[in-house]
Scaffold this active site. Structure first.
Site, PDB file in Angstrom:
ATOM      1  N   HIS A 111      -9.537  11.231   4.533  1.00  0.00           N
ATOM      2  CA  HIS A 111      -9.233  12.359   5.413  1.00  0.00           C
ATOM      3  C   HIS A 111     -10.460  13.179   5.756  1.00  0.00           C
ATOM      4  CE1 HIS A 111      -4.940  11.693   4.533  1.00  0.00           C
ATOM      5  NE2 HIS A 111      -4.884  12.032   5.794  1.00  0.00           N
ATOM      6  N   GLU A 169      -3.407   5.364  -2.950  1.00  0.00           N
ATOM      7  CA  GLU A 169      -4.274   6.528  -2.791  1.00  0.00           C
ATOM      8  C   GLU A 169      -4.365   7.289  -4.115  1.00  0.00           C
ATOM      9  OE1 GLU A 169      -4.130  10.948  -2.363  1.00  0.00           O
ATOM     10  OE2 GLU A 169      -2.350   9.696  -2.447  1.00  0.00           O
ATOM     11  N   HIS A 197       0.846  -1.190   0.000  1.00  0.00           N
ATOM     12  CA  HIS A 197       0.000   0.000   0.000  1.00  0.00           C
ATOM     13  C   HIS A 197       0.882   1.241   0.000  1.00  0.00           C
ATOM     14  CE1 HIS A 197      -2.886   3.036   1.153  1.00  0.00           C
ATOM     15  NE2 HIS A 197      -2.118   3.334   2.187  1.00  0.00           N
TER      16      HIS A 197
END
Ligand code: GLN
Ligand code: ZN
Length: 757
Positions: free
Chosen positions: A695, A666, A642
């Protein structure tokens, strides 16, 4: 006599006073006046510490209530017009709104300061950006320092670096177009400082350590030509890497002095000493401003002596870069092993090292005999310490087979073996690892650390959390589950605490951004894994469900990158040691029946050297370390990795070379821009591009997630596309997580049905 100086000092304070002040101010527990008075006191305390060490040129303007790059923007009156604030009358409240956003406006973007873990606020440049000198605050600080009887040396971020570090908005344009008016403003600032009896100004141009295009170098030459007139003496500061390739330019630049980072790039000294101009000061950044190892005084003194003989008064001594990146004071570390402590130096200790070195240069080695003996003893003791050297580690590494960093079969073969037992549907859903760190979890961990909770009680409570996480994931109908990382407060600390070769400080805080600090572990010795670190949690989680549970580890490069690393062994070697220790864990997980294992490497991009010339060798050893950690398992064991919050587009080949079966990455914040890069490069293995930003507390809408996934399907073959959030969910609460994941799973199911119809 040699002048001592600092490029900057940690502003956060010995006890993180600035953090407390800022957070109290934001909660409206203290008012503006209290905040400003207390931060003035903090600055003064830091200057007096420097004065005590005989530092006569104290940096002024290195202190900041939030960020020095934001302050540099204010100094030239260039705050983004979208806020509607006036630079001339900006209030403290407005200052923080720029940094943290307000109801109408998002904060300035934040990004990493070169290759450090400090984040600065990115300037926003428009074709019509106007500048206007706003010197009141800086001047007030200059006067504060002068009132203490000190010579104030203002620290400015240089015009070229300021421009370079900003981003063009509205439209792309050549940032250098803004330079002429910016220079005019810098000239005004410098003239004003001169009128305030400032003799020296330190002007930082850290971008000189990057590969700069020639038009920027030409602009640099003409800029300093212009800036020198009517200015105090300018000390041009460079750091973080060599500037040797610009030696000719820098020697002829009309500045009064140049600072070099001789810790990161010692080899550049020779180039500069050759025909060093008679009229220039050379500031030798000879002790480490970025790491925490005590200076080998004898060695440095030997190196400095010929310099001092040659340059005399024109030699200045300083840490390699601002001490912003160093923890504050080693003296407060009462829990550290005494031997290890004797090998370290934090910011306050650096002041003494400078003072000692000058004394040695001035009066000879005999005058600092005690200090030299202490330093020698520490160096020798460290070199020989059994705490550091574990021959078995080196033997194991030396004995590794040449293919120890290779999986048995190529990806297509592995993918088939994995699918044979996983039997996953198309567009399988998973998460990145962590689930909400609730206050109960944090309380339990703290109580356990304090010894108030017995190990059995703690284990029970963590298992309770794991059970909840598994139940919730099953209810959400996710395909590959995780245990939720309840037992981890930090993804590096958790492993560092269990591996040999690491120690932790109680107060070794370093500012990350604003009031946020990090406390990096100290990686001092050979790394081994005395016992399994995660197996019990993963095994327990797997015992609760028939769905696959993904084991969760932090990768070798990220552990390295987020620690203070030993300086007696190449990073590549240290990283191999960590990789080997992690590989032990991977094999144990596999043996315990955990056959999907994720090894997180969010920090792989930020370790990239500043200069392109260093990229390929770094990526080579970083990739090797990752593969070493993840190899040796059956083809049917699925390795995930990741990554997040970095520009990955330019290192995709290196990411592919990690040969992870699945990468979750991401992407949602850039509206999946990264996917274009993946498409162009034809990434060979499976990818889970994050489908929503973790977030924000905002729950993503079905249409948004669907849009992103449809976009992804255009460039990634459906058999290789996974569905997951951008990153771990530990900062969210459960209602948000459940709502968001419900959307994610349902979109995946809808598309799945369409694809198989
Ligand atoms: N597995 C970690 C988590 O989910 C990954 C964190 C990260 O990428 N920084 O929290
Ligand atoms: Zn992440």
């Amino acid at each position: 006599m040699t002048t001592l100086h600092l490029l900057g000092f940690p502003r956060i304070g010995a006890k993180r006073e600035l953090k407390t002040l800022l957070e109290s101010y934001w909660k409206q527990e203290i008012n503006n006046e209290k905040l400003l008075n207390a931060s003035r006191e903090l600055r003064q305390r830091h200057w007096l510490l420097q004065k005590g060490a005989g530092i006569e040129q104290v940096p002024v303007g290195d202190f900041s209530l939030y960020d020095h790059v934001l302050d540099a923007q204010l100094l030239v009156g260039a705050i983004p017009s979208r806020f509607g604030f006036s630079a001339a009358t900006l209030t403290t409240q407005q200052y923080f709104e720029l940094a943290r956003g307000n109801d109408q406006q998002a904060a300035l973007e934040m990004t990493k300061w070169f290759d450090t873990n400090y984040h600065y606020l990115v300037p926003e440049w428009h074709t019509n950006t106007r500048f206007q000198a706003q010197t009141a605050q800086l001047l007030a600080q200059v006067h504060e320092a002068q009132a203490l009887g000190l010579q104030a040396k203002p620290v400015l971020l240089g015009p070229l670096s300021l421009l370079w570090l900003g981003k063009t908005k509205d439209q792309a344009f050549d940032k250098l177009a803004l330079l002429p008016t910016l220079l005019h403003t810098y000239q005004q600032i410098l003239t004003t400082l001169k009128a305030s009896q400032v003799e020296w100004v330190q002007i930082d141009e850290p971008i000189l350590a990057l590969d700069l295009p020639s038009d920027w170098l030409e602009a640099l030459a003409s800029s300093y030509q212009q800036l020198q007139t009517g200015s105090p003496k300018l000390l041009l500061a460079t750091y973080f890497d060599s500037v040797a390739e610009h030696a000719d330019l820098l020697k002829t630049l009309p500045v009064a002095g140049l600072h070099l980072d001789l810790v990161r790039a010692p080899q550049q000294l020779a180039v500069f000493l050759d025909h060093w101009p008679q009229d220039k000061v050379l500031s030798a950044g000879i002790i480490d401003g970025r790491n925490i190892w005590r200076t080998d005084l004898a060695k440095v003194l030997d190196k400095l002596q010929p310099l001092a003989d040659k340059l005399q008064q024109r030699l200045w001594l300083a840490p390699s870069c601002s001490l912003l990146h160093s923890p504050f004071d080693l003296a407060t570390e009462t829990q550290l092993d005494a031997d290890i402590k004797s090998w370290l130096a934090f910011a306050v200790q650096r002041l003494n090292e400078l003072k000692t070195l000058r004394c040695g240069l001035q009066y000879g080695a005999a005058a600092i005999a005690d200090e030299l003996a202490g330093s020698n003893h520490a160096q020798q003791q460290r070199r020989a310490s059994h705490l550091i050297h574990q021959p078995s580690v080196q033997q194991r590494l030396a004995a590794l087979a040449t293919d120890a960093d290779r999986r048995h079969s190529p990806y297509p073969v592995r993918a088939a073996a994995q699918q044979a037992w996983l039997k996953l549907p198309l567009l399988p859903t998973t998460t990145i690892g962590s689930f909400p760190q609730t206050s109960e979890i944090r309380r339990a961990r703290a109580a356990f650390k304090r010894g108030e909770l017995k190990p059995e009680q703690y284990q029970q409570q963590m298992e309770q959390e794991i059970k909840l996480a598994i139940q919730r994931q099953e209810a959400l109908d996710l395909d590959v589950l995780v245990h939720g990382e309840a037992e981890r407060n930090d993804m590096v600390e958790y492993f560092g605490e269990q591996l040999s070769g690491f120690v932790f400080t109680t107060n070794g805080w370093v500012q990350s951004y604003g009031s946020r600090c990090v406390k990096p572990p100290i990686l001092f010795g050979d790394v081994t894994r005395p016992q399994a670190m995660t197996v019990q949690w993963a095994r327990y989680a797997q015992s609760l469900t028939t769905r696959p549970v993904k084991g969760m580890l932090t990768g070798p490069v990220t552990i390295l990158q987020w620690s203070f690393v030993r300086n007696d062994l190449a990073h590549s070697e240290v990283c191999r040691q960590i990789a080997l220790a992690l590989n032990d864990e991977v094999r144990d997980l596999e043996a315990a029946g955990i056959r999907v294992i994720q090894i997180d490497e969010p920090a792989i991009r930020e370790g990239l050297p500043l200069k392109r010339a260093g990229h390929s060798s770094y990526l080579q050893w970083a990739g090797q370390a990752f593969r070493l950690s993840s190899s040796g398992v059956a083809d049917s064991t699925q390795i995930h990795t990741h990554m997040c919050y970095s520009e990955f587009g330019d290192i995709l080949p290196a990411i592919a070379a990690l040969d992870a079966d699945v990468i979750t990455i991401e992407t949602s914040r850039s509206n999946m821009e990264l996917l274009q890069d993946f498409a162009k490069f034809a990434y060979p293995n499976a990818i889970g591009p994050g489908v929503y930003d973790i977030h924000s507390p905002r729950v993503p809408q079905v249409a948004e997630v669907q849009h992103l996934l449809e976009k992804a399907l255009q460039v990634i073959p459906q058999e290789r596309l996974w569905v997951n959030p951008d990153c771990g969910l530990k900062t969210r609460n459960w209602p948000e997580v459940e709502a968001a994941l419900t959307v994610m799973v349902s979109v995946s199911k809808t598309l799945r049905a369409q694809l198989t119809a």
